[in-house]
Design a protein around this motif. Sequence first.
Motif, PDB file in Angstrom:
ATOM      1  N   ASP A  34       0.826  -1.201   0.059  1.00  0.00           N
ATOM      2  CA  ASP A  34      -0.031   0.149  -0.087  1.00  0.00           C
ATOM      3  C   ASP A  34       0.929   1.250   0.011  1.00  0.00           C
ATOM      4  O   ASP A  34       0.629   2.138  -0.976  1.00  0.00           O
ATOM      5  CB  ASP A  34      -1.002   0.153   1.383  1.00  0.00           C
ATOM      6  N   GLU A  47      -6.132   5.990  -2.770  1.00  0.00           N
ATOM      7  CA  GLU A  47      -5.687   4.964  -1.597  1.00  0.00           C
ATOM      8  C   GLU A  47      -6.889   4.068  -0.869  1.00  0.00           C
ATOM      9  O   GLU A  47      -6.927   3.044  -0.934  1.00  0.00           O
ATOM     10  CB  GLU A  47      -5.140   5.575  -0.550  1.00  0.00           C
ATOM     11  N   VAL A  51      -7.372   0.194  -1.045  1.00  0.00           N
ATOM     12  CA  VAL A  51      -7.598  -0.601   0.153  1.00  0.00           C
ATOM     13  C   VAL A  51      -9.020  -1.443   0.026  1.00  0.00           C
ATOM     14  O   VAL A  51      -9.225  -2.496   0.266  1.00  0.00           O
ATOM     15  CB  VAL A  51      -7.805   0.224   1.219  1.00  0.00           C
TER      16      VAL A  51
END
Length: 530
Positions: A34, A47, A51
């Motif tokens: 990540d 982001e 996720v």
Amino acid sequence: MKRLFLMILLLGVTAGAVCAQGQSEGMRKLSLADFAITNLYVDEVDENKLVEDAIRGMLEKLDPHSTYTTAEETKEMNEPLQGNFSGIGIQFNMNKDTLYVIQTIVGGPSEKVGILAGDRIITVNDTVIAGVKMKNTDIMKRLRGEAGTVVRVSVLRRGVKEPIEFRIVRDKIPIYSIDASYMADKETGYIRVSRFAATTDKEFADALKALKKQGMKNLIVDLQGNGGGYLVSAIAMADEFLDDGQSIVYTEGRRSPRDDAFATKQGLFQKGKLVLLVDESSASASEILSGAVQDWDRGVIVGRRTFGKGLVQRPIPFPDGSMIRLTVARYYTPAGRSIQKPYDKGHEAYERELLDRFNHGELIYTDSIHFPDSLQYQTLKSKRTVYGGGGIMPDVFVPLDTTIYTDFHRDLLAKGVLGQYPVTYLDEHRKELTGHYKNVEQFAEGFVVTDEMLADLLKMGEAEKVKYNEEQYQKSRALIALQVKALIARDLFDTTAYFRIINPENASFSKAMAIIHDDAEYNRLLQPRE
């Protein structure tokens, strides 16, 4: 170059920090991935979406029922099970790109201000919704909102030249899980349960009490197409049929110790003939109820093998309103049967399983269904042989009737013609029908779908580019006429009226009535088979 070096160095420091926190090797890799993508990838990335995609990817490797939902998806999924939502209180249909009010909820906001069945809502808060091909979901978002807030609608009403303006204060609107409840004959009650929601047990108990006051001695519970819902509601419903202390269901998983549910009270229908109707779309809570009734030899299960969803999901909410529903255990019937069908061949094969059943003939021929001896169990009173390993196999098999369903009928349904025509007909004849038929009994006996009506329906189908097929039309004609009559009854009276019209032609319902009226057959079905 210096910046790249610093980023790599930072990655190393992050790795050390993650390790120092005692996370597993897998979690360390996930965090590093990540961080690397967010900071080094060539293009800008979202982001949060990264996720979410990672979570979905992990869950897809588990079982078909462990899922992730966004905040909006979670809210939409929970609403039907919570028993209410905030809105204006109408049942509507889209007729030629116009919102057509079928019914107002009794005591709801729309009824209070004078909205009537047959009204057409053309604007919501100055936004035109008629004739603009707006999706139902988009319309619902405009009509729904927090209780106490105001929505302004403009309505066209038959016989009134100008639009009528209404100011409606949104309120809590109940969502019912009992679609129909009525006396099928002098001693036999019928209750159709569409889902197992927060209010289902109270709704069901109220329906039982009302039917008993009308002389009910036998009961048909219709779970066809019921995909499940809350476990507690299924347990509460089973409690109405079983004796005190009898097991209803238990759950058990790797990290979830066995948890048993037992009948705990004097049920409202512990005596009397009981038949449950199920099919290949009856799942989860429907299977828990059916399994408990079957294992205790309390009633007869009629229909086709149920879906086979026996995994327990625990909701794990996130601060932003999104949620994971993670499988933590399996359901087992009182006799120890697992309800869950296999999913070891992957999600695609799992989703295709119902189609495979049809292609293999299971929905049509009872002798096409085979269970290995290892999946045999015995019921707890009569010691009848029943099977585990995927769904509940009924005591009486009723094949899917393929003789009346055609591609032409399917296309009329898919293009919305079968739903649209009854709305149009009722719009033109509502006053006449309400004056002539005071109740659904009179309507069922006296109303006939004429050749002229069917010709109008076919014209509507033509306009929607449904290709006419004479042979298929003749094959499905009786079914089309029946569905038109039932839908008119629903919109004229209520959903119970729909099932009162349609049920006599439902093969599973007819079989249930025949079994209930034959004492010897009912008792034979609940005894061990030679």
